[in-house]
Design an enzyme around this catalytic site. Structure first.
Site, PDB file in Angstrom:
ATOM      1  N   ASP A  21      -2.206   4.586  18.659  1.00 29.62           N
ATOM      2  CA  ASP A  21      -2.565   3.060  18.697  1.00 29.62           C
ATOM      3  C   ASP A  21      -1.635   2.556  19.752  1.00 29.62           C
ATOM      4  OD1 ASP A  21      -0.173   2.665  17.345  1.00 29.62           O
ATOM      5  OD2 ASP A  21      -1.030   1.172  16.043  1.00 29.62           O
TER       6      ASP A  21
ATOM      7  N   CYS B  85      17.427   0.974  20.549  1.00 31.83           N
ATOM      8  CA  CYS B  85      17.650   2.398  20.835  1.00 31.83           C
ATOM      9  C   CYS B  85      18.885   3.201  20.166  1.00 31.83           C
ATOM     10  CB  CYS B  85      17.794   2.554  22.310  1.00 31.83           C
ATOM     11  SG  CYS B  85      16.376   2.161  23.194  1.00 31.83           S
TER      12      CYS B  85
ATOM     13  N   GLY C 141      -9.301 -12.718   9.345  1.00 31.24           N
ATOM     14  CA  GLY C 141      -9.711 -12.770  10.571  1.00 31.24           C
ATOM     15  C   GLY C 141     -10.752 -11.497  10.758  1.00 31.24           C
ATOM     16  N   TYR C 142     -11.531 -11.540  11.915  1.00 36.30           N
ATOM     17  CA  TYR C 142     -12.329 -10.398  12.268  1.00 36.30           C
ATOM     18  C   TYR C 142     -13.196  -9.945  11.056  1.00 36.30           C
ATOM     19  CZ  TYR C 142      -9.347 -10.265  16.401  1.00 36.30           C
ATOM     20  OH  TYR C 142      -8.662 -10.620  17.434  1.00 36.30           O
TER      21      TYR C 142
ATOM     22  N   GLU D 188      -5.756   0.273   5.735  1.00 34.88           N
ATOM     23  CA  GLU D 188      -6.022   0.692   7.398  1.00 34.88           C
ATOM     24  C   GLU D 188      -6.951  -0.170   8.166  1.00 34.88           C
ATOM     25  OE1 GLU D 188      -3.808   2.393   8.996  1.00 34.88           O
ATOM     26  OE2 GLU D 188      -2.575   3.197   7.323  1.00 34.88           O
TER      27      GLU D 188
ATOM     28  N   CYS E  43      11.298   0.817  18.499  1.00 36.38           N
ATOM     29  CA  CYS E  43      10.821   1.200  19.749  1.00 36.38           C
ATOM     30  C   CYS E  43       9.860  -0.041  20.218  1.00 36.38           C
ATOM     31  CB  CYS E  43      10.087   2.450  19.832  1.00 36.38           C
ATOM     32  SG  CYS E  43       9.743   3.210  21.683  1.00 36.38           S
TER      33      CYS E  43
ATOM     34  N   GLN F 226      -5.738  -4.780  14.150  1.00 34.82           N
ATOM     35  CA  GLN F 226      -5.666  -5.968  14.860  1.00 34.82           C
ATOM     36  C   GLN F 226      -5.146  -7.135  14.027  1.00 34.82           C
ATOM     37  OE1 GLN F 226      -9.661  -5.484  14.964  1.00 34.82           O
ATOM     38  NE2 GLN F 226      -9.770  -5.430  17.269  1.00 34.82           N
ATOM     39  N   THR F 227      -4.122  -6.777  12.999  1.00 37.01           N
ATOM     40  CA  THR F 227      -3.840  -7.892  12.147  1.00 37.01           C
ATOM     41  C   THR F 227      -2.329  -7.495  12.039  1.00 37.01           C
ATOM     42  OG1 THR F 227      -6.029  -8.189  11.349  1.00 37.01           O
ATOM     43  CG2 THR F 227      -4.451  -9.079   9.848  1.00 37.01           C
TER      44      THR F 227
ATOM     45  N   TRP G 150       0.723  -1.261   0.049  1.00 39.32           N
ATOM     46  CA  TRP G 150      -0.058  -0.061  -0.138  1.00 39.32           C
ATOM     47  C   TRP G 150       0.887   1.172  -0.013  1.00 39.32           C
ATOM     48  CZ3 TRP G 150       0.019  -3.879   3.492  1.00 39.32           C
ATOM     49  CH2 TRP G 150       0.722  -3.649   4.596  1.00 39.32           C
TER      50      TRP G 150
ATOM     51  N   TYR H  48      -8.174   6.286  15.151  1.00 38.14           N
ATOM     52  CA  TYR H  48      -6.949   6.055  14.708  1.00 38.14           C
ATOM     53  C   TYR H  48      -6.867   5.780  13.156  1.00 38.14           C
ATOM     54  CZ  TYR H  48      -2.785   3.355  13.378  1.00 38.14           C
ATOM     55  OH  TYR H  48      -1.608   2.998  12.965  1.00 38.14           O
TER      56      TYR H  48
END
Ligand code: ADE
Length: 353
Positions: free
Chosen positions: A139, A201, A82-83, A38, A194, A43-44, A25, A121
């Site tokens: 998020d 770091c 999923g979902y 998006e 992060c 959640q994936t 994308w 988000y």
């Protein structure tokens, strides 16, 4: 906020321009591609979305194409992500885009937020990445980056902390040179550098301003949330064959796996005995034979699937929601991953006959 906002946002933008992963994308940007990606990324894992994004875009290259597609074809294109509720929401959003915005994804945050399945988000990500708007995003990844930078010791489920993080994200995006590049850089920083465990770091473009690093608190921020124990459910799935065909039932159009198909299934909080399962089916079968079990872990629960086989006397009715389908791949109705697995268990037991 004491951070030098311009230096910091510029450092993130520069880093992202150099280090961004090559993701489908990101190769070609349009509002619709950004919108679809998006929603898929909610959640994936990125790796799952990478495989399925372009095939989906090929089938539904515009909101209008998705708006007029059949529910089954959308579910089939969503397979593996999923979902499935997101697929239904995405189709509803596509219809809204056609009706309210002439088929073009809107650029205003309020218009995006009014679309089905779009939260703060996702709206912020699309508005900034695809349209260049100064919209903030938060998020789990973004919160981790900002909480560490500012040494905010609270978790995102603390309301006041969430407010602080959104405000921080907003101040930064407003100071940025390119809101889309900055926001996607922030996401990328959270997922690649992060990280929750063992952050890198030494390679972080904003390490010099990181308050947690200065104070040796990187491993403590954000605090690890104690997760409530997952509830356990038992799903008893019954494979009933008639010749080369097998019985499926469609799930209700609300709730988990809405509208998808499955072997006739009895759900309960505890494991049921075969006689109890039979009594809860809405048609008659002969004795049940248990052939295997497996577990699926979802966000809030564990589901133990127990797969059975049963014979059905000819002439019996299949119940109001039942339908016979052929056994080959092309004849299957849209199934979720767990439901496919029940069929694998069934197929393995048939090979042993
Ligand atoms: N997660 C959510 N949105 C993303 C994006 N645009 N790139 C990578 N990961 C993401």
């Amino acid at each position: 906020m004491d951070l030098p906002k311009q230096d910091l946002t510029q450092a993130i933008e520069r880093w992202f321009r150099e280090e961004a992963r090559d993701l489908p994308w990101r190769r070609k940007r349009t509002r619709w591609r950004s919108f679809v990606s998006e929603i898929m990324l909610q959640q994936t894992q990125v790796s799952r979305v990478v495989e399925r994004f372009e095939p989906f875009m090929k089938l539904f290259p515009t909101p209008a194409d998705l708006a007029k597609a059949s529910e089954d074809s959308v579910n089939a294109a969503w397979a593996g992500l999923g979902y499935y509720r997101r697929a239904r929401n995405l189709q509803t959003a596509a219809c809204q885009i056609v009706q309210r915005h002439g088929g073009r994804v809107p650029s205003k945050l309020e218009d995006l937020l009014a679309l089905q399945g779009v939260g703060r988000y996702t709206a912020g990500a699309i508005a900034s990445i695809a349209c260049g708007g100064q919209a903030p995003i938060v998020d789990g990844n973004v919160h981790r980056v900002l909480a560490r930078l500012t040494a905010d010791p609270f978790a995102l489920d603390d309301r006041e902390c969430a407010k602080r993080t959104w405000a921080c994200s907003e101040e930064l995006v407003e100071a940025s040179g390119d809101p889309g590049v900055f926001n996607e850089g922030l996401m990328e920083l959270g997922s690649q550098i992060c990280t929750k465990h063992s952050p890198v770091c030494e390679r972080c473009p904003v390490a010099r301003w990181c308050e947690s690093r200065k104070r040796g608190l990187v491993d403590e921020i954000p605090p690890v949330r104690k997760r409530p124990r997952k509830l356990v459910e038992h799903h008893h799935a019954v494979g009933i064959l008639r010749g080369r065909r097998i019985m499926f039932q469609q799930r209700s159009d609300k709730g988990r796996w809405a509208g998808l198909w499955q072997l006739p299934t009895v759900e309960s909080e505890k494991r049921l005995r075969p006689a109890e399962i039979r009594s809860k089916l809405d048609f008659d079968v002969d004795a049940l034979k248990h052939i295997g079990s497996f577990e699926r872990v979802l966000t809030h629960r564990r589901i133990r699937f127990h797969v059975y086989r049963a014979a059905m006397q000819s002439g019996q009715r299949v119940g109001s929601r039942g339908r016979w389908h052929g056994l080959t791949e092309g004849q299957m109705p849209p199934l979720g991953a767990a439901q496919k697995k029940t069929l694998d268990v069934l197929a393995a037991s048939m090979r042993c006959d």
